[in-house]
Design a protein around this motif. Structure first.
Motif, PDB file in Angstrom:
ATOM      1  N   PRO A  31       0.829  -1.209   0.000  1.00  0.00           N
ATOM      2  CA  PRO A  31       0.000   0.000   0.000  1.00  0.00           C
ATOM      3  C   PRO A  31       0.864   1.260   0.000  1.00  0.00           C
ATOM      4  O   PRO A  31       1.956   1.304   0.571  1.00  0.00           O
ATOM      5  N   LYS A 368     -10.787   7.024  -3.853  1.00  0.00           N
ATOM      6  CA  LYS A 368     -10.758   5.876  -2.939  1.00  0.00           C
ATOM      7  C   LYS A 368     -11.961   4.992  -3.219  1.00  0.00           C
ATOM      8  O   LYS A 368     -13.063   5.482  -3.489  1.00  0.00           O
ATOM      9  N   GLU A 372      -7.816  -1.563  -2.331  1.00  0.00           N
ATOM     10  CA  GLU A 372      -6.614  -0.841  -1.922  1.00  0.00           C
ATOM     11  C   GLU A 372      -5.577  -0.800  -3.038  1.00  0.00           C
ATOM     12  O   GLU A 372      -4.766   0.136  -3.112  1.00  0.00           O
TER      13      GLU A 372
END
Length: 780
Positions: A31, A368, A372
Motif C-alpha cells: 500500500p 478511494k 486498496e
C-alpha cells in the motif's frame, strides 16, 4: 554520453536485470498513500503572459574572464542605501542559467530563473517583491549564479554566455545591475572531468572543493572591496541573451530542510572503516531534493553523494572537505528515495538532511474505493506526476528532464484530476515553447527547448493535437484554442494520402509508435491522424473556421474508407503485423473509426493482447471504458501494474520491467485518470465544467470517494452501499450544472442537503442544477 557513462549504464541495467530475476514471483501489493489534505479552495484559472518586457534599464553583467566558460558559478554583491523602506518593491530578475538571491543575509529566492525559452534565442525573467527583506539604511543584495552552457541538452538553449540581470525600480529607488556591482568567480565549484554531464541534461554534477571557499560572502559584514567590478554586456532584452518573457509559472515551493527517515542513526557518527562507508539515508517518497551535510573532518577528504538513479545518468555531488566543522548543501537538485553518502574514514557526521523543492501546485484530487490496489496506484500515479514537474513537464526527473510531447499530453490530463490550476500553467508554458519553435517547415517538434538535436515523433504530435482539444474541454479556454489552431492544422496538412486512402507513412526524425514490438504502425498512425483531424474539426467549429471544415471532413472520409480495409474477423490489422495490436484497436475506438458492432471483437483484443508500453496503456484503458468494459479495464490495470505495485517504491516505472529505464515516468500514471474519469465517472459535458456528467460504475465498488479539481472549484462525489441501497453525496461548486446517474431507490444529497429520494426530487418541480438519471446496474 561518453564511453565511461555508456559502460556504467549498461552495467546498471545488467545489475538491475539480475536482481529482478532473483525477485521473480508473485509478490504482495504494498500500500502507498501521499500525506496531504485537500484544501478548502483552489486558485482560479490563470493564463500565462506571452508579452515581452522591453523597458529594461538594467544591464546583463558578468566578470571579464569567464563570460563563455561553461559550468561556472559567479558571486555578485551590491550595497544599497535606502532612506525609507518601501511598502513594496518588485524586482525583475533573470539569469543564464540559475540564480540564488540573498538580501541582508536572508535567502529570498532558492533556485530562481527557469530554463531559457520559449524560443531558441530568448529567456524568462522572475518578478518578486523584495521589500519584506529590506531595511532602512544600508542593505546588501547578493546573488549566486550558475551558468551551464552545455552544447547538447533536451531542455535548454544557452545564450552562449553567463549573465545576471536585476532591476528593482520604485519611487525614489532604482536598483539595477550594472558595472557598480561587485563580482567574483566562486572557485569552490569546480568543473571536474571526473563526473561529466549526461548529454541530455544541461545541468552538471556538483563538484565542490571547500578548501577554495569564498567565505560567508552573503553576510552583510563580508568585505567585497577587493572583488572586481562587473562588466556590462547588454541591456536587458538585447544582445546574445535575447528577448525576455515572464516566467509564467510559480516560484519553486521550498519545503525546508528535513531529516531523513533514518538521520538519527548517523547523528554524531564517526566513520572508522578503512575504506570508508556508504551511508544510505531514506526519504519517505521519491522527491526532488538537494542533499545537506554537517560534518567534522580533516582537510581534503572526498565525499560522494548519489541516489539510486545516478547510474542511469542522473546528476550527483562530490564534496571535498576543509579542516574542522563544516556544512554544505548541494544546490543542484536530483531525485530519489535513497540518498547515499560515501564518506571516508576519519569523518564525523554531525547531521545529514535534505531539502525538498518542487513545483508549487497543491494535491487536491483524490480517489478511494474498496480496492486498496487501485487506491495505492492512484496515489503512486500522483507522486510520479509531481516529481516530473519543475521548469517544465519532464519525461523523467533523472536521465533527461525533457519535455517529450507524448509525456506532456499524458501529464496534462493527469493534472486535471489531481492538482490545482497552477499546474495548468506548466502546460501552457510548454505549448508556448512548442509554438515558438515552429518554423517554415510547419513541423511541431516533439522536444522543446532543445540544443544539439532535433526530434519529430509524428504520432506523439498527433496525440498532442488531440490533447489541445482535451485542454479546452476541461478549461473552457477558447483563447487557447485560437493559439494552437493554425499550427495544428498546418501540421496535419503536411501528411499526404496514398492510393490506398491511408496516410503516407511519416517517419519524422524517429519512427516511434510506442516502446515495445509488434506495433501496427499503419493502423496506429492512421487512427491517430483521424483522431487529430476530429479534434481540429471541433476546434474549427468552435472558432467558426468554415473554410477549413471541408478539407478536414474530406480527409476524414478518405481515411475512414481506407481504414475499413484493415478490418478482419479478429480486429483491425494491417500487413505490418501478424495479429491485431491492442494499441491500434484502442485508437480505432477512441478516434471514432470503429463501429459499435465491432466493439465485442475489439474488446477481446484488448483483453488478450498486451503489447502496449505504460505510455500507450492509458489509451488502451480509455478505449475499454469508452466501450463500457469497465471490469475489463480494472482487471487489466491490476494485471499490468502488479509488478509496480509489488515494489516498495513510491513512483511508477518507464517500462513494465523495473530493470529497464527509469523508476519515475509520468506517462505510466494513466490509471489515475481512468479511475477518476471513468470509474467515478466525472467528466465535463460542456467545456470548462459548465456542465458535468457524473456516472460512477457502482458495480466496481460498494463505496467510492472522488474529488476532482475543476476550473469552477472542487467537485466531490461519495457513495456508499448499505443493505442493497445507495446513498450518494455530491458537493458541487456554485452554478455548476450536472447530470448524476444513480441506481434506483438511491438517496442523493447535494451540498449536504437531501435532494432526491424515493425516485423523486424533494422539492418537487423545483429542480436545481443537478438532473438525476436512474440507471439499472448490470451485476453480471
Amino acid at each position: 554520453m561518453n564511453i565511461i557513462q555508456t559502460i556504467v549504464s549498461y552495467f546498471a541495467i545488467a545489475a538491475a536485470f539480475i536482481s529482478s530475476l532473483f525477485s521473480w514471483g508473485e509478490a504482495a501489493m504494498i500500500p502507498y498513500t501521499n500525506d496531504y489534505e485537500i484544501p478548502d479552495s483552489i486558485p482560479e484559472y490563470q493564463v500565462i503572459s506571452t508579452e515581452e518586457k522591453t523597458d529594461w534599464r538594467a544591464k546583463w553583467i558578468w566578470d571579464k574572464e569567464n563570460l563563455t566558460e561553461k559550468n561556472v558559478w559567479m558571486c555578485f554583491s551590491k550595497n544599497v542605501r535606502i532612506e525609507k523602506k518601501p511598502e513594496t518593491l518588485v524586482a525583475h530578475i533573470s539569469a543564464d542559467s540559475k540564480y540564488w538571491l540573498y538580501i541582508n543575509g536572508e535567502t529570498v529566492v532558492f533556485e530562481g530563473s527557469v530554463k531559457r525559452g520559449p524560443d531558441e534565442n530568448s529567456g524568462y525573467y522572475d518578478s518578486i517583491d523584495i521589500a519584506p527583506y529590506l531595511k532602512d539604511g544600508e542593505n546588501r543584495i547578493c546573488a549566486l549564479v550558475w551558468f551551464w552552457d552545455n552544447e547538447t541538452s533536451y531542455s535548454y538553449n544557452s545564450s552562449g554566455q553567463g549573465g545576471f540581470l536585476f532591476e528593482a525600480i520604485g519611487e525614489d529607488i532604482a536598483i539595477i545591475s550594472d558595472e557598480s556591482w561587485k563580482v567574483k568567480r566562486n572557485n569552490a565549484y569546480v568543473d571536474s572531468s571526473l563526473y561529466p554531464p549526461n548529454y541530455r541534461l544541461p545541468e552538471y554534477s556538483i563538484y565542490y572543493d571547500a578548501t577554495e571557499e569564498t567565505g560567508d560572502w552573503t553576510d552583510e559584514s563580508y568585505d567585497v572591496s577587493s572583488w572586481e567590478n562587473a562588466t556590462e554586456y547588454a541591456v536587458g532584452g538585447e544582445g546574445a541573451y535575447g528577448k525576455l518573457y515572464q516566467r509564467g509559472i510559480p516560484f519553486l515551493k521550498d519545503y525546508g530542510l528535513k531529516d531523513y527517515e533514518n538521520s538519527k542513526d548517523y547523528a554524531n557518527y564517526t566513520v572508522s572503516k578503512l575504506f570508508g562507508e556508504k551511508i544510505t539515508v531514506d526519504i519517505p517518497y521519491n522527491a526532488q531534493v538537494t542533499p545537506y551535510l554537517k560534518i567534522i573532518a580533516p582537510k581534503g577528504k572526498k565525499i560522494r553523494i548519489t541516489t539510486e538513479n545516478t547510474l542511469i545518468g542522473a546528476v550527483s555531488t562530490t564534496y571535498i572537505t576543509k579542516e574542522g566543522e563544516q556544512e554544505f548543501e548541494a544546490l543542484g537538485w536530483f531525485n530519489g528515495e535513497h540518498i547515499t553518502y560515501d564518506i571516508p574514514k576519519g569523518v564525523t557526521v554531525v547531521s545529514l538532511q535534505y531539502r525538498e523543492t518542487g513545483y508549487d501546485s497543491s494535491f487536491c484530487g483524490d480517489f478511494k474505493c474498496d480496492d486498496e490496489f487501485l487506491n495505492s496506484l492512484w496515489q503512486k500515479s500522483l507522486r510520479t506526476l509531481y516529481v516530473t514537474m519543475r521548469d517544465n513537464f519532464m519525461d523523467c526527473p533523472d536521465r533527461e528532464r525533457a519535455q517529450w510531447w507524448g509525456d506532456v499530453t499524458s501529464e496534462m490530463i493527469m493534472t486535471m484530476y489531481s492538482m490545482d490550476s497552477n499546474s495548468y500553467l506548466l502546460y501552457q508554458k510548454g505549448v508556448q515553447a512548442m509554438l515558438s519553435h515552429v518554423d517554415d517547415t510547419k513541423v511541431l517538434q516533439t522536444v522543446v527547448p532543445i540544443s544539439g538535436d532535433y526530434f519529430e515523433l509524428p504520432v506523439q504530435q498527433l496525440a498532442g493535437i488531440t490533447g489541445f482539444l482535451t485542454y479546452y474541454e476541461y478549461t473552457g479556454d477558447k483563447a487557447f484554442v485560437e493559439k494552437v489552431y493554425d499550427a495544428s492544422l498546418d501540421y496535419l496538412k503536411l501528411w499526404k494520402i496514398g492510393e490506398n486512402n491511408l496516410v503516407v507513412h511519416r517517419s519524422g526524425s524517429w519512427d516511434w509508435p510506442d516502446w515495445g514490438d509488434k506495433a501496427d504502425m499503419t493502423a496506429i498512425e492512421n487512427a491517430w491522424m483521424y483522431y487529430a483531424l476530429s479534434s481540429v474539426e471541433e476546434m474549427a467549429e468552435l472558432l467558426g473556421k468554415d473554410e477549413d471544415i471541408s478539407f478536414i471532413s474530406e480527409r476524414k472520409d478518405t481515411i475512414s474508407k481506407g481504414y475499413k480495409t484493415l478490418w478482419t474477423e479478429d480486429g483491425f490489422k494491417s500487413e505490418d503485423v501478424k495479429k491485431p495490436d491492442d494499441r491500434a484497436n484502442a485508437l480505432a475506438v477512441l478516434s471514432g473509426l470503429a463501429e459499435k458492432e465491432q466493439y465485442d471483437t475489439i474488446a477481446n483484443v484488448l483483453r488478450t493482447t498486451k503489447n502496449s508500453s505504460p505510455y500507450m496503456e492509458y489509451y488502451v484503458l480509455e478505449a475499454l471504458c469508452e466501450m463500457g468494459e469497465y471490469e475489463a479495464a480494472r482487471d487489466r490495470i491490476k494485471e499490468r501494474y502488479e509488478g509496480m505495485m509489488s515494489e516498495d517504491y513510491s513512483t511508477l516505472w518507464e517500462f513494465w520491467d523495473s530493470w529497464r529505464g527509469t523508476k519515475n515516468h509520468a506517462w505510466s500514471g494513466g490509471p489515475l485518470v481512468i479511475m477518476s474519469k471513468h470509474f467515478a465517472g466525472i467528466v465535463p459535458l460542456e467545456a470548462g465544467y459548465e456542465k458535468v456528467k457524473i456516472e460512477p460504475q457502482y458495480t466496481l465498488s460498494d463505496s467510492m470517494n472522488c474529488t476532482v479539481p475543476s476550473v469552477k472549484g472542487l467537485l466531490t462525489l461519495n457513495y456508499e452501499k448499505t443493505d442493497g441501497n445507495y446513498t450518494v453525496n455530491l458537493t458541487l461548486p456554485q452554478d455548476m450544472k450536472a447530470v448524476l446517474y444513480v441506481p434506483a431507490d438511491s438517496v442523493v444529497n447535494i451540498n449536504s442537503k437531501v435532494y432526491y429520494k424515493n425516485g423523486e426530487y424533494v422539492n418537487g418541480d423545483k429542480i436545481g442544477n443537478v438532473r438525476i438519471a436512474e440507471k439499472e446496474l448490470d451485476n453480471g
